[in-house]
Design an enzyme around this catalytic site. Structure first.
Site, PDB file in Angstrom:
ATOM      1  N   GLU A 326     -10.196   0.329  -3.594  1.00 12.84           N
ATOM      2  CA  GLU A 326      -9.530   1.615  -3.795  1.00 12.84           C
ATOM      3  C   GLU A 326      -8.481   1.493  -4.876  1.00 12.84           C
ATOM      4  O   GLU A 326      -8.303   2.412  -5.693  1.00 12.84           O
ATOM      5  CB  GLU A 326      -8.883   2.067  -2.481  1.00 12.84           C
ATOM      6  CG  GLU A 326      -8.273   3.478  -2.527  1.00 12.84           C
ATOM      7  CD  GLU A 326      -6.820   3.533  -2.969  1.00 12.84           C
ATOM      8  OE1 GLU A 326      -6.291   4.644  -3.121  1.00 12.84           O
ATOM      9  OE2 GLU A 326      -6.200   2.467  -3.177  1.00 12.84           O
ATOM     10  N   ASP A 355      -4.086   6.986   4.328  1.00 13.08           N
ATOM     11  CA  ASP A 355      -3.629   6.039   3.316  1.00 13.08           C
ATOM     12  C   ASP A 355      -2.101   6.086   3.281  1.00 13.08           C
ATOM     13  O   ASP A 355      -1.516   7.094   2.895  1.00 13.08           O
ATOM     14  CB  ASP A 355      -4.204   6.432   1.961  1.00 13.08           C
ATOM     15  CG  ASP A 355      -3.986   5.386   0.877  1.00 13.08           C
ATOM     16  OD1 ASP A 355      -3.270   4.397   1.135  1.00 13.08           O
ATOM     17  OD2 ASP A 355      -4.528   5.562  -0.218  1.00 13.08           O
ATOM     18  N   HIS A 455       3.275  -1.200  -3.865  1.00 12.05           N
ATOM     19  CA  HIS A 455       2.578  -2.086  -4.801  1.00 12.05           C
ATOM     20  C   HIS A 455       3.394  -3.324  -5.163  1.00 12.05           C
ATOM     21  O   HIS A 455       3.280  -3.850  -6.270  1.00 12.05           O
ATOM     22  CB  HIS A 455       2.162  -1.332  -6.066  1.00 12.05           C
ATOM     23  CG  HIS A 455       0.968  -0.442  -5.860  1.00 12.05           C
ATOM     24  ND1 HIS A 455       0.346   0.219  -6.887  1.00 12.05           N
ATOM     25  CD2 HIS A 455       0.269  -0.121  -4.736  1.00 12.05           C
ATOM     26  CE1 HIS A 455      -0.682   0.912  -6.413  1.00 12.05           C
ATOM     27  NE2 HIS A 455      -0.741   0.718  -5.097  1.00 12.05           N
TER      28      HIS A 455
END
Length: 518
Positions: A326, A355, A455
């Site tokens: 993804e 998500d 991230h």
């Protein structure tokens, strides 16, 4: 209902007080023991899966990214849990373009007037004067810069075709480093043309108009070049272009190649195979970290719910999906939908996507199926509005604030809504900034990202908000049960063969992760 959170221990996510008001959607004769389900789907159960995913990342270099041993171990864990619960599990392989930058790149002017340019590190923690393009090749090259069809000063509107045609490289000296300008074609085209002309490397600078001056942080889209390719600001490129005979050194340390990975698809053994209720979450992390909120949270929640629903015969078939790659442009879910026949697509009556459901500075966001928020992206396919209303009702029963969020194409619902499949889901925010209104609604801190570890390596089990995880897992469990037994699923009985919409109202020059492609 009183909502009590015991730090560390977690809580029972849903109770009869949450689920039973929504049970009106179920036929009475098929109503399962919702109270039992509510008490068995618990936050501690979800967090045990998150702890396992953290352990897997710890044992595999701190990451669970697609194409790495950490993802393989995550796949094996999830598939093993599903098989143990009694699901029919399919491991769906596909190939994908893998990219990793192993070390910070080097870009320097050797002569005249030697200068070392400030790099953007691989983790993106700061933005320098240049950045390695995603899918750049690796190498350490020194050579003379050669301008390729530049437009300086830039035109009023973006129009440069620098490097877009092979003819732009007529007379190019093999071994030189191509200096290219952003413009009207993808970076990949420019880099491929430079490589074909014998360039030892390529430097692509921003075009120069308003909004097109900063350091380019872009992607070549696929591992089709082997030479080093970096993006720079307009100022750096303009300066380099003005001096004939400039010699530069360019060094990148990357892996850019095609690798195999897999989706995990688990079906219940019962339920109408022509009425599939599909839930999904991406299992992969980014290379920079373990991805416990993004998206261990969604994966762990649906895994725990799947384990509790495994022994309950349902009217409709439940399908749980764990996507790979993804983070590299929705590749797993895109592959899955692309290989379905029209008949197989028609059997999927709705898709629910989860998500990032436990961001530390969370807001409770429901995908805006009817575009009532009118924030830019179109409504979902018919039936998406009904899914949104179910989640709204769940939170309303709790007297819990909630907001809409656009189907902006940044997660795995994208290929499903492109295929006309009704969709919905939940989200608690990523790198976006929490508003003052959201602080009033949900607590936390306004002016700060929803997930400050988005991230990054700090996206660990410490990066989970227990209350958000509990509330959202309760909502997911409720929706799974309602739709597993509903005689009237969202959307039309006969779906249109084609759908005149796009998954995302996004600029054509970016991929779904926001990286520039041209």
């Amino acid at each position: 209902m009183r909502f009590t959170l015991r730090k560390g221990a977690g809580i029972a996510i849903a109770t009869a007080a949450l689920v039973l008001p929504l049970a009106s959607a179920l036929p009475a004769a098929a109503d399962p023991d919702l109270t039992l389900l509510a008490h068995t789907v618990t936050a501690p159960g979800v967090k045990k899966h998150l702890q396992k995913l953290q352990q897997i990342a710890n044992a595999n270099g701190g990451t669970r990214a697609a194409g790495t041993p950490g993802f393989t171990a995550s796949r094996d864990y999830v598939a093993g849990q599903l098989k143990k619960a009694g699901y029919k599990v399919t491991i769906q392989p596909f190939d994908f373009p893998f990219f990793e930058e192993h070390g910070t790149a080097t870009f320097q002017r050797i002569s005249p007037n030697p200068r070392v340019y400030t790099p953007t590190p691989p983790d993106g923690s700061s933005v320098g004067e240049f950045a390695t393009m995603t899918y750049s090749g690796a190498g350490d090259v020194t050579g003379q810069l050669q301008n390729v069809d530049l437009v300086l000063p830039p035109s009023a509107d973006p129009s440069s075709t620098s490097g877009c045609e092979a003819s732009d490289f007529a007379g190019f000296t093999a071994g030189n480093i191509a200096l290219l300008q952003r413009g009207t074609c993808p970076f990949q085209v420019k880099a491929e043309n430079a490589q074909a002309a014998g360039a030892a490397g390529a430097v692509i600078f921003n075009e120069g108009q308003e909004g097109r001056t900063d350091t380019l942080q872009g992607t070549l889209g696929a591992p089709t070049v082997t030479i080093p390719v970096v993006g720079t600001s307009f100022a750096v490129g303009n300066d380099l272009a003005g001096t004939a005979g400039t010699v530069v050194r360019l060094k990148t340390d990357t892996t850019s190649e095609v690798r195999p990975t897999e989706n995990i698809i688990a079906d219940t053994k019962w339920g109408d195979p022509n009425k599939v209720v599909q839930l999904g979450a991406h299992l992969d992390s980014v290379l920079a970290g373990p991805g416990i909120n993004d998206n261990g949270s969604g994966s762990a929640a649906i895994l725990e719910i799947a384990s509790k629903l495994a022994k309950i015969p349902t009217k409709n078939k439940l399908r749980f999906s764990f996507w790979s790659a993804e983070e590299l442009n929705l590749l797993g879910s895109t592959h899955y939908v692309s290989v379905l026949t029209p008949a197989e697509q028609a059997k999927i009556k709705l898709y629910l996507n989860f998500d990032m459901i436990a961001s530390t500075n969370y807001a409770l966001k429901i995908y805006d199926g009817d575009d009532s928020d009118a924030e830019g992206a179109p409504a979902g396919p018919p039936g998406s509005d009904e899914i949104e209303k179910l989640f709204e009702k769940y939170f309303n029963v709790l007297r819990q604030a909630h907001n809409g969020t656009d189907f902006d194409g940044r997660s795995d619902y994208g290929p499903f809504i492109d295929a006309g499949i009704p969709a919905g889901g939940l989200f608690t925010g990523a790198e976006g900034i929490k508003t003052a209104e959201e602080q009033t609604q949900f607590g936390g801190t306004a002016g700060v990202a929803y997930d400050s570890c988005y991230h990054q390596a700090c996206d660990t089990t410490a990066n989970i908000n227990d209350k958000a995880l509990a509330l959202n897992t309760g909502a997911i469990a409720t929706a799974a049960v309602v739709y597993a037994f509903s005689r009237d699923l969202p959307g039309p009985d006969v779906r249109p063969a084609t759908l005149a919409r796009t998954a995302k109202a996004k600029p054509a020059a970016t991929d779904v992760q926001g990286r520039l492609v041209g």
